[in-house]
Structures are given as C-alpha cells and as structure tokens.
Design an enzyme around this catalytic site. Structure first.
Site, PDB file in Angstrom:
ATOM      1  N   ARG A 175       0.859  -1.178   0.000  1.00 21.73           N
ATOM      2  CA  ARG A 175       0.000   0.000   0.000  1.00 21.73           C
ATOM      3  C   ARG A 175       0.899   1.233   0.000  1.00 21.73           C
ATOM      4  O   ARG A 175       2.125   1.100   0.000  1.00 21.73           O
ATOM      5  CB  ARG A 175      -0.914  -0.010   1.221  1.00 21.73           C
ATOM      6  CG  ARG A 175      -0.162   0.159   2.524  1.00 21.73           C
ATOM      7  CD  ARG A 175      -1.124   0.145   3.709  1.00 21.73           C
ATOM      8  NE  ARG A 175      -0.460   0.604   4.904  1.00 21.73           N
ATOM      9  CZ  ARG A 175      -0.953   0.488   6.136  1.00 21.73           C
ATOM     10  NH1 ARG A 175      -2.129  -0.074   6.328  1.00 21.73           N
ATOM     11  NH2 ARG A 175      -0.303   0.936   7.165  1.00 21.73           N
ATOM     12  N   ASN A 214      -5.009   7.842   4.454  1.00 22.34           N
ATOM     13  CA  ASN A 214      -4.671   7.081   5.659  1.00 22.34           C
ATOM     14  C   ASN A 214      -3.192   7.284   5.960  1.00 22.34           C
ATOM     15  O   ASN A 214      -2.335   6.978   5.129  1.00 22.34           O
ATOM     16  CB  ASN A 214      -4.931   5.582   5.435  1.00 22.34           C
ATOM     17  CG  ASN A 214      -4.781   4.770   6.708  1.00 22.34           C
ATOM     18  OD1 ASN A 214      -5.660   4.795   7.561  1.00 22.34           O
ATOM     19  ND2 ASN A 214      -3.667   4.081   6.858  1.00 22.34           N
ATOM     20  N   GLU A 215      -2.925   7.842   7.100  1.00 23.48           N
ATOM     21  CA  GLU A 215      -1.542   7.956   7.587  1.00 23.48           C
ATOM     22  C   GLU A 215      -0.565   8.429   6.508  1.00 23.48           C
ATOM     23  O   GLU A 215       0.346   7.689   6.097  1.00 23.48           O
ATOM     24  CB  GLU A 215      -1.076   6.618   8.168  1.00 23.48           C
ATOM     25  CG  GLU A 215      -1.845   6.213   9.403  1.00 23.48           C
ATOM     26  CD  GLU A 215      -1.343   4.911  10.017  1.00 23.48           C
ATOM     27  OE1 GLU A 215      -0.621   4.167   9.329  1.00 23.48           O
ATOM     28  OE2 GLU A 215      -1.671   4.645  11.179  1.00 23.48           O
ATOM     29  N   GLU A 228      -7.707   4.871  15.510  1.00 26.37           N
ATOM     30  CA  GLU A 228      -7.356   3.450  15.473  1.00 26.37           C
ATOM     31  C   GLU A 228      -6.554   3.072  16.708  1.00 26.37           C
ATOM     32  O   GLU A 228      -5.664   3.812  17.127  1.00 26.37           O
ATOM     33  CB  GLU A 228      -6.438   3.127  14.271  1.00 26.37           C
ATOM     34  CG  GLU A 228      -7.053   3.212  12.921  1.00 26.37           C
ATOM     35  CD  GLU A 228      -6.037   2.854  11.825  1.00 26.37           C
ATOM     36  OE1 GLU A 228      -5.003   2.222  12.129  1.00 26.37           O
ATOM     37  OE2 GLU A 228      -6.282   3.226  10.672  1.00 26.37           O
ATOM     38  N   GLU A 281      -2.256  -8.067   6.479  1.00 25.74           N
ATOM     39  CA  GLU A 281      -2.470  -7.970   7.929  1.00 25.74           C
ATOM     40  C   GLU A 281      -3.428  -9.047   8.433  1.00 25.74           C
ATOM     41  O   GLU A 281      -4.270  -8.803   9.291  1.00 25.74           O
ATOM     42  CB  GLU A 281      -2.951  -6.560   8.277  1.00 25.74           C
ATOM     43  CG  GLU A 281      -1.827  -5.552   8.065  1.00 25.74           C
ATOM     44  CD  GLU A 281      -2.191  -4.126   8.410  1.00 25.74           C
ATOM     45  OE1 GLU A 281      -3.396  -3.796   8.398  1.00 25.74           O
ATOM     46  OE2 GLU A 281      -1.266  -3.350   8.668  1.00 25.74           O
ATOM     47  N   HIS A 312      -3.800  -9.419  12.120  1.00 24.61           N
ATOM     48  CA  HIS A 312      -4.093  -8.266  12.966  1.00 24.61           C
ATOM     49  C   HIS A 312      -5.340  -8.532  13.794  1.00 24.61           C
ATOM     50  O   HIS A 312      -6.210  -9.299  13.394  1.00 24.61           O
ATOM     51  CB  HIS A 312      -4.286  -7.008  12.111  1.00 24.61           C
ATOM     52  CG  HIS A 312      -4.065  -5.765  12.893  1.00 24.61           C
ATOM     53  ND1 HIS A 312      -4.998  -5.283  13.771  1.00 24.61           N
ATOM     54  CD2 HIS A 312      -3.014  -4.939  12.966  1.00 24.61           C
ATOM     55  CE1 HIS A 312      -4.523  -4.201  14.348  1.00 24.61           C
ATOM     56  NE2 HIS A 312      -3.310  -3.958  13.873  1.00 24.61           N
TER      57      HIS A 312
HETATM   58  C1  GAL Z   1      -2.342   1.422  10.920  1.00 22.76           C
HETATM   59  C2  GAL Z   1      -3.066   1.531   9.606  1.00 22.76           C
HETATM   60  C3  GAL Z   1      -4.092   0.433   9.464  1.00 22.76           C
HETATM   61  C4  GAL Z   1      -3.488  -0.873   9.815  1.00 22.76           C
HETATM   62  C5  GAL Z   1      -2.911  -0.815  11.171  1.00 22.76           C
HETATM   63  C6  GAL Z   1      -2.282  -2.118  11.598  1.00 22.76           C
HETATM   64  O1  GAL Z   1      -1.168   2.149  10.944  1.00 22.76           O
HETATM   65  O2  GAL Z   1      -3.694   2.767   9.479  1.00 22.76           O
HETATM   66  O3  GAL Z   1      -4.549   0.435   8.147  1.00 22.76           O
HETATM   67  O4  GAL Z   1      -2.487  -1.156   8.890  1.00 22.76           O
HETATM   68  O5  GAL Z   1      -1.916   0.165  11.214  1.00 22.76           O
HETATM   69  O6  GAL Z   1      -1.641  -1.981  12.825  1.00 22.76           O
END
Ligand code: GAL
Length: 668
Positions: free
Chosen positions: A106, A144-145, A301, A351, A354
């Site tokens: 990504r 995003n970030e 998040e 992920e 996750h």
């Molecule tokens: C964040 C991100 C998410 C996901 C998450 C996993 O930094 O915005 O999309 O990747 O980390 O920890």
C-alpha cells in the site's frame, strides 16, 4: 460530536452478504455507533481508470444508516490500484538510492507526481458528489496515515519550487544558509539542487532538514487539496485525516498539520506491554490533545487484543481487561472516541494476523465479549464528551529539533529525541502531573513550568519565546545538547545554549559524549549516561557537580534566576531517580500540584472539565494492592456513590462525576 464514538474500520468490500448481515447484528450487540468505511478501497471503487463501482458502498452506507451508525467516509487514496502504476510509472515512489518501488503493498505513490494528485482528486471528487447529503456521512476521513517519502524527479522539482519560496528565490541565500562552501557544494543554478539522494558520504545537514520540512508540506498540500474539494461539496461535514503517532520516526510536522484539519485524529498502537505501554499511551494521548489545541480529539485506530513489538518481531497479546482500561486512559486524556482497526478480522492480505473487534474465532470469544462490555461502558460515559483536560505544565515538542538531532555526523547518535521526551513525560506522570506538549515558539505564559529535554535545534523565534517565558515568571528546564544549532542547522558560535546563555546563567564550551557502558557520577548520588558537557556557571547556582572522569568538580546541573522566573540546565542524561527529585523541586517552586495530591505513583488520576463547572475524575490503580481515595461523586462505570471513600482494587478503573471540584486522596 455527541457522545463517545465507538467502532472502527469497516471493510464491507471484503465480505459476502451473509457476513454483512451478521455484522449488523453484532454491531448492535457491541453498541457500535461509528464505522470508518472505504480506507484503501480504491480498486473496489474504480477497478479500471474511469470505471466506477459504487454499488457496494451505496449499500453499505444505507445499511449502516438504517442501523443508526454514523460513517466516517474515507477517500481511498493511500492505496492506488494495480492499474495506476503501469499507466503512470513516473508516479511510483523512488527511494534515496534511486530504486523505484512497484505495486504490491500500500502507500505506493509519489505525492509530488501530478498524475497521482489528479487521480486522487478525481476519486475523492466522485465520492463527494455521490455521498454529499447521505444521512450517514458524519466526517470525511481523507487518505490514511500520510507518510510515503519520495526522491524522484517530480519530488526534486517540487523541492526546488519550495526552496525558492523559502529562500526568497535567491540562490546565494540558499548557499549561505546551507553553508555550501564546505565540500564544494556551492550551487550556480537551481536545477542542480536535489533531494538528499544516496551519495558518497555524509549529506549536507541543512539540505536534509529543508527536505524534511518540504516533504511534510508536500504531503500536507496533497491533503488540503482533497479537503478543499470535499468542503466545496459538503461545507457542513468536518474533514480530517488519521495521522500516525510518532514511534521511531516522524515524517509530518504535526503542529502545522493540526491547523489544517477540523479535528485531530490519530492512530495509536502501543509500543510495549505492561506499564511501559501505559506510559506510551499517556504520552501519545497528551501529544494528540495538544496538537488539537486542548480540544477533544479522535482516537481513530488502536488494536483490540494485540500489541506490536516490532523490534522483537512479535505481535504480543494485550491481556484481558487492558483494552477497556487503556480505552478509558485515552478518554481521560481528552479523546472523544474509541475506534479500532478493525471491525472484523480478514482471512487474508498482509495484515491477516491483525486483531479486530470480531476476531477470526468469531463472536463467541473473550475479545468480542470485552468489546461488547466496552460498548456498554462507553454509553455510560456519554455525558463527558466535549469536556477538556487542564494541564499546568508543558513539554516542548519540536519535530525540527528531532529531525536535526537524528541527523548523521553529530557527536553522538545515542542522544535520541523521543526517549529524552518520554523520560521527562513519564517522570511527570509518576509525579501525578498531567502535561501538555507545546511548541517553543508559541506563547507559553499559561504554563507554570516548561520542560525542554532535547532542543539541539532552537530557532531564533524559539529562543526569543523561551527568554520571554522565563523573564515573565516561567520555570524552564533545558536538557543537555540544547540551543546548539539554529533553524538553518548552523552551529551557534560563542558557547551554548546560544541565545539563552544569560537566561540559564551558564556557558557550555565543550561536548563530551559518553561511549557504551560509560557513566559519570554526580554529587548527591545521581548517575549520568550518554552525554556530558564542560560548562561554566556564570551566575547560576550549581545544584550538582560531576564527581569523576575528566569533568570531576565541574558543574553538571544548575539553576539560575532570570527576570521573574528561573531556568534549570541539565548537562547529562540523568537516571530516573535523580530526574524525579529534580522535577519534584522544580514543580514545588513552580507551585504545581498533582491532579490528586497524595495519591502516589501507583494511581493514575486525570480530570476532564466541562465549561459549566462539572468535572470527571478518571482513576486507574496500576498497583498490586487496593487503594482508597478520599473523593465524593458517582462512579459512572458502576453507578455507585463514593461518599468520601472510593476503594479501588488492583488494576481497577473508575470514572467519577465529582461532587466537589477538589477531591482529595488518601493513600492505600
Ligand atoms: C495502521 C493503519 C491500518 C493498519 C494498522 C495495523 O497504521 O492505518 O490500516 O495497517 O496500522 O496496525
């Protein structure tokens, strides 16, 4: 933003209809009221250039709305689809070594590439047109970030444009500010100026610093053009982007970014298990609140049941109860939301391991039960949304000082920015004091004490601001290796800390970094590591001196009255005990009281205040034994009244709506 928002990233594009139907039921059970939709969904929305497939998103928004769930609608621009790279190979990012990345993960784009910016605006505009007026739309979540850095020719051209604006279109000025006379770097044409790409040996530190400033601005421009487009279509819908809180590096100048969003939203993943993780939480939350100028902010998040320990290569489990306690910890420090990455754990993709609110094992799990209980807790806390935290002290956060001290060619690579700030923040927290973060150039007068643990770079404006602060009655603590370079990354001559010599009443003339395992003894039993300095007291009182090594007998820690205030200087990295003692004296002199006097270090106490005088006391007992607090009010989590005594079991939390603004504590 009424109530405490609860929910997380939701990816309906990854699931079949029967799972989506189950989501509706499970979200109701969990009390979810907020879903972030569309992050990274570009290929599902525009599978081929100009061909759009919005049906699934239409359904998702309608369904969520029917279930009473607000939508934070993301623009998917952090992950261009596979067709993008082949169509625009020049818009894929290039590392400092000249290697161009390929699609496959990504965040693979160059934010300075016109083709990327056009494609991003096009998809964002389509979303804006289609969903303006949709009743579920509560907030735009751009991208995003932001963080991908690029060194390609587009980046180089944009860098030159930025430099011309910053340096008055004057190449001589740039040459002087970058001190390019060293190593034959004098530029005769703007076209010769490049991003700091891979080169034979050390790069020019001023060029590196300017490039980091530029890239933060470049990403910010990519954000603001999406924001402005969205605002044209939906002037009443707030716009933000989720930023990553600093871990081991930081690409964005978040003070500048914070001015451009309607509310600061962060992603925070704890960096440690146990008490260190909780210290990290407090650090991140105080930082975010400060970026949002003290107003309530969004925790966009966090993880439900894991803690990423990147250095060990382990995704550790977050123990039972910690998700709840940590979530309350964020709320205590000013968050008005508890949102997670992610609602449901997906079976594949990068992920796949996750955590999620609905884990792989399904709803009949410890995790989902805790998620459901947390949802119920948060409904009991709705009344405190909008209230704020009041801090009496501030720690200085200056990303330019970080960027500069993280550069190569410095006397020590061990003197690191973030650990220095964390050490002071943690010591304040153990003393029961809630700290804001502040920028050195801002007006600091409202703080009783200001801590500047790591200001290797201190700008001219920052220097003036700190002078004003101390002269006006403030208490300033300055850490070692501070005030050494100015905003250009040029060394200040004549001794350090540069323009603060008379404020601090000392003059540092030589740096003596310590090597691995080396320590210096100080009077009073303190120990210094990593760093030491040869300095003379010029009016300052010597609080501690060096007791061994080449500096034996020379001043190590000083205090100097200046104007109506005072400045402390610490020329080494103190051990935690010595730092706590020094801070204790400083706080006492500054008249700073802990949030709950007498509570002791095992108890964490933070207050939120409403404009109408109501207050809520968040307390967590981090100790192994129970404790009793002398407080009056109602614990919103249990509904029980505390009429003078609140008993808190080990590990327990309470959120007290206080009867009296000044509740007092008694120890265990
Ligand atoms: C964040 C991100 C998410 C996901 C998450 C996993 O930094 O915005 O999309 O990747 O980390 O920890």
């Amino acid at each position: 933003m009424p109530g405490i928002w609860y929910g997380g990233d939701y990816n309906p594009e990854q699931w079949p209809p029967d799972v989506l139907a189950q989501d509706d039921e499970l979200m109701r059970r969990a009390g979810v009221d907020t879903a972030t939709v569309g992050v990274f969904a570009w290929a599902s929305l525009e599978p081929e250039p100009g061909r759009y497939t919005f049906g699934w998103l239409d359904d998702a928004l309608d369904r969520l709305h029917a279930n009473g769930i607000r939508v934070l609608l993301a623009t998917p621009t952090a992950s261009p689809p596979p067709w993008f790279g082949p169509a625009h190979p020049d818009a894929l990012p290039v590392g400092p070594d000249g290697v161009r990345l390929s699609h496959g993960s990504r965040d693979t784009y160059c934010a300075a590439a016109p083709a990327y910016r056009r494609a991003a605006l096009r998809i964002a505009g389509r979303l804006a047109v289609r969903y303006a007026g949709h009743p579920a739309l509560a907030l735009w979540h751009v991208h995003n970030e932001y963080g991908t850095v690029c060194h390609c020719d587009h980046a180089a051209a944009a860098f030159r444009t930025w430099l011309r604006a910053r340096h008055h279109d004057d190449l001589d000025e740039l040459n002087a500010k970058w001190h390019t006379a060293f190593w034959s770097q004098g530029y005769s044409r703007w076209e010769q100026v490049l991003p700091p790409r891979a080169t034979q040996y050390l790069p020019n530190p001023a060029q590196v610093l300017d490039f980091r400033r530029f890239w933060s601005d470049q990403l910010l421009a990519a954000f603001t053009e999406q924001r402005d487009l969205l605002r044209r279509h939906t002037p009443d819908v707030p716009v933000t982007t989720n930023v990553m809180l600093p871990s081991d590096h930081q690409t964005l100048d978040l003070w500048r970014w914070a001015r451009e969003v309607d509310v600061v939203a962060v992603d925070h993943y704890l960096n440690a298990t146990g008490p260190a993780g909780r210290a990290d939480l407090a650090f991140g939350a105080d930082l975010t609140r400060s970026f949002n100028a003290g107003r309530p902010w969004l925790l966009m998040e966090q993880a439900t049941s894991v803690i990423y320990l990147y250095e060990q290569g382990v995704i550790a489990a977050r123990p039972p109860g910690r998700m709840r306690s940590d979530s309350l910890g964020y709320l205590a420090r000013g968050a008005d939301s508890v949102l997670f990455f992610q609602w449901r754990a997906g079976p594949g993709g990068a992920e796949l391991h996750h955590s999620a609110m609905v884990p792989h094992a399904g709803p009949d799990t410890r995790v989902f039960r805790e998620v459901t209980e947390l949802g119920a807790d948060l409904r009991r806390l709705g009344e405190l949304a909008g209230s704020t935290v009041r801090a009496q002290v501030a720690v200085l956060w200056d990303v330019e000082a970080w960027w500069a001290v993280a550069g190569r060619g410095l006397p020590s690579s061990r003197l690191r920015y973030l650990p220095a700030l964390r050490q002071v923040h943690a010591a304040l927290r153990r003393a029961g004091v809630v700290a804001d973060f502040a920028h050195p150039e801002q007006d600091l007068a409202r703080y009783r004490a200001v801590f500047a643990p790591s200001q290797y770079l201190l700008s001219d404006l920052g220097t003036q601001s700190l002078r004003r602060y101390v002269a006006g009655g403030g208490r300033l603590l300055l850490g070692c290796f501070s005030g050494v370079v100015d905003q250009r990354h040029l060394v200040r001559r004549g001794g350090w800390p540069g323009g603060l010599l008379d404020v601090v009443g000392i003059r540092v003339e030589e740096h003596l970094p310590l090597v691995d395992g080396e320590r210096v003894a100080l009077s009073g039993g303190a120990v210094g590591t990593l760093w030491s300095e040869l300095l003379q007291a010029r009016g300052a009182q010597v609080l501690a001196d060096y007791r061994d090594g080449p500096l034996a007998g020379a001043p190590a820690v000083t205090r100097h009255a200046f104007g109506a205030g005072a400045a402390w200087y610490v020329s080494t990295v103190l051990d935690d005990v010595a730092l706590a003692a020094l801070l204790g004296d400083l706080l006492a002199q500054a008249g700073v009281q802990p949030e709950l006097p007498g509570a002791g270090p095992q108890l964490e106490a933070v207050r939120r205040h409403a404009a109408d005088g109501r207050s809520w006391l968040f307390v967590t007992n981090h100790g192994d034994t129970g404790c009793e607090l002398a407080v009056r009010g109602v614990d919103l989590l249990t509904g029980t009244r505390a009429d003078g005594v609140l008993r808190l079991a080990p590990g327990a939390d309470a959120v007290l709506r206080e009867d009296l603004p000044t509740a007092r504590a008694a120890g265990a």
